[in-house]
Design a protein around this motif. Structure first.
Motif, mmCIF file in Angstrom:
data_model
loop_
_atom_site.group_PDB
_atom_site.id
_atom_site.type_symbol
_atom_site.label_atom_id
_atom_site.label_comp_id
_atom_site.label_asym_id
_atom_site.label_seq_id
_atom_site.Cartn_x
_atom_site.Cartn_y
_atom_site.Cartn_z
ATOM 1 N N LYS A 188 0.833 -1.202 0.000
ATOM 2 C CA LYS A 188 0.000 0.000 0.000
ATOM 3 C C LYS A 188 0.866 1.249 0.000
ATOM 4 O O LYS A 188 1.936 1.282 0.604
ATOM 5 N N PRO A 190 0.239 5.934 -0.617
ATOM 6 C CA PRO A 190 -0.620 7.032 -1.072
ATOM 7 C C PRO A 190 -0.341 7.307 -2.545
ATOM 8 O O PRO A 190 0.809 7.557 -2.914
ATOM 9 N N TYR A 202 -4.202 12.705 -2.919
ATOM 10 C CA TYR A 202 -3.614 11.423 -2.526
ATOM 11 C C TYR A 202 -4.668 10.536 -1.875
ATOM 12 O O TYR A 202 -5.403 10.968 -0.993
ATOM 13 N N ASP A 204 -5.210 6.315 -0.490
ATOM 14 C CA ASP A 204 -4.560 5.036 -0.220
ATOM 15 C C ASP A 204 -4.874 4.050 -1.346
ATOM 16 O O ASP A 204 -6.031 3.815 -1.689
#
Length: 252
Positions: A188, A190, A202, A204
């Motif tokens: 993961k 941003p 941004y 996730d």
């Protein structure tokens, strides 16, 4: 090396531009890193494997464009230059042909119905910034990049790693979850985007690795679920838009 303009660069040309490194993976070279990082690298790269600067992938899967539609694709990820993802998707039994890319810090996408009629195109700073985030995420398919001295590692616990690095002019803050064997479970970061259709910001973004396979000394995820709002309930409800199975990978 002859310079080729980004919009004309082919997948083959990007692959041919990859420079082989005179270096192999030796676990002892990374004894200074946190234990969890070493566990990930030891699982992802076999000892003695040449440190690759590029990977060429073949894949198939589904992409969500209002509904899920099938695709086949080939992709080159060249760490020093960028990526090109060239695919054919089928909507109502008609082919949509095109590519997403970022090469030399310039991003673009172009998709045409029957290979003739434009249905989706994009370029400019927001497209480039978003493509940089995708490129950074796909570093998990080229684990050799994590052998670079330019990676800054933090091990939050035995299963949660954080890598900070620059790629395509953007700083990546990349979180990896691994199991006790070092197998990658999720990734993961941003990423710049506008999944709501409003202004870019941004969000996730990440991937769930459901299966893995080994190619040329590298062990990588081979079945992936990818999307926005990663780590929240919104991922399942509205964020997931890409499901892929890696059929083959070669490294250079």
């Amino acid at each position: 090396m002859r310079v080729i303009r980004t919009k004309q660069l082919s997948l083959d040309a990007l692959w041919d531009s990859a420079i082989s490194q005179d270096r192999v993976f030796r676990p002892d070279d990374f004894a200074h890193l946190p234990e969890a990082v070493r566990r990930y690298l030891d699982h992802a790269i076999a000892p003695g494997t040449a440190i690759a600067s590029a990977v060429r992938l073949k894949m198939h899967g589904e992409i969500k464009l209002k509904t899920w539609i099938p695709f086949t694709a080939e992709q080159v990820v060249c760490w020093e230059r960028g990526f090109i993802w060239s695919a054919t998707a089928w909507m109502n039994h008609l082919p949509i042909v095109g590519s997403d890319r970022i090469v030399d810090s310039v991003g673009a996408m172009q998709w045409k119905l029957l290979g003739l009629f434009p249905v989706m195109t994009g370029s400019g700073s927001d497209i480039t910034r978003s493509a940089a985030g995708r490129f950074q995420t796909e570093s998990m398919l080229l684990p050799s990049v994590f052998c670079s001295d330019r990676m800054s590692w933090t091990s939050l616990n035995s299963s949660h790693l954080h890598a900070s690095f620059m790629a395509q002019g953007e700083r990546a803050e990349f979180d990896l979850i691994i199991d006790q064997k070092g197998r990658l479970k999720t990734a993961k970061l941003p990423r710049w985007g506008n999944p709501e259709g409003a202004e870019h910001h941004y969000v996730d973004f990440g991937a769930i690795a459901e299966e893995e396979g080994s190619f040329c000394g590298y062990t990588i995820p081979t079945r992936l679920r990818v999307g926005w709002y990663f780590g929240s309930d919104r991922f399942e409800a509205e964020g997931e838009f890409f499901r892929a199975t890696i059929d083959d990978a070669i490294y250079r």
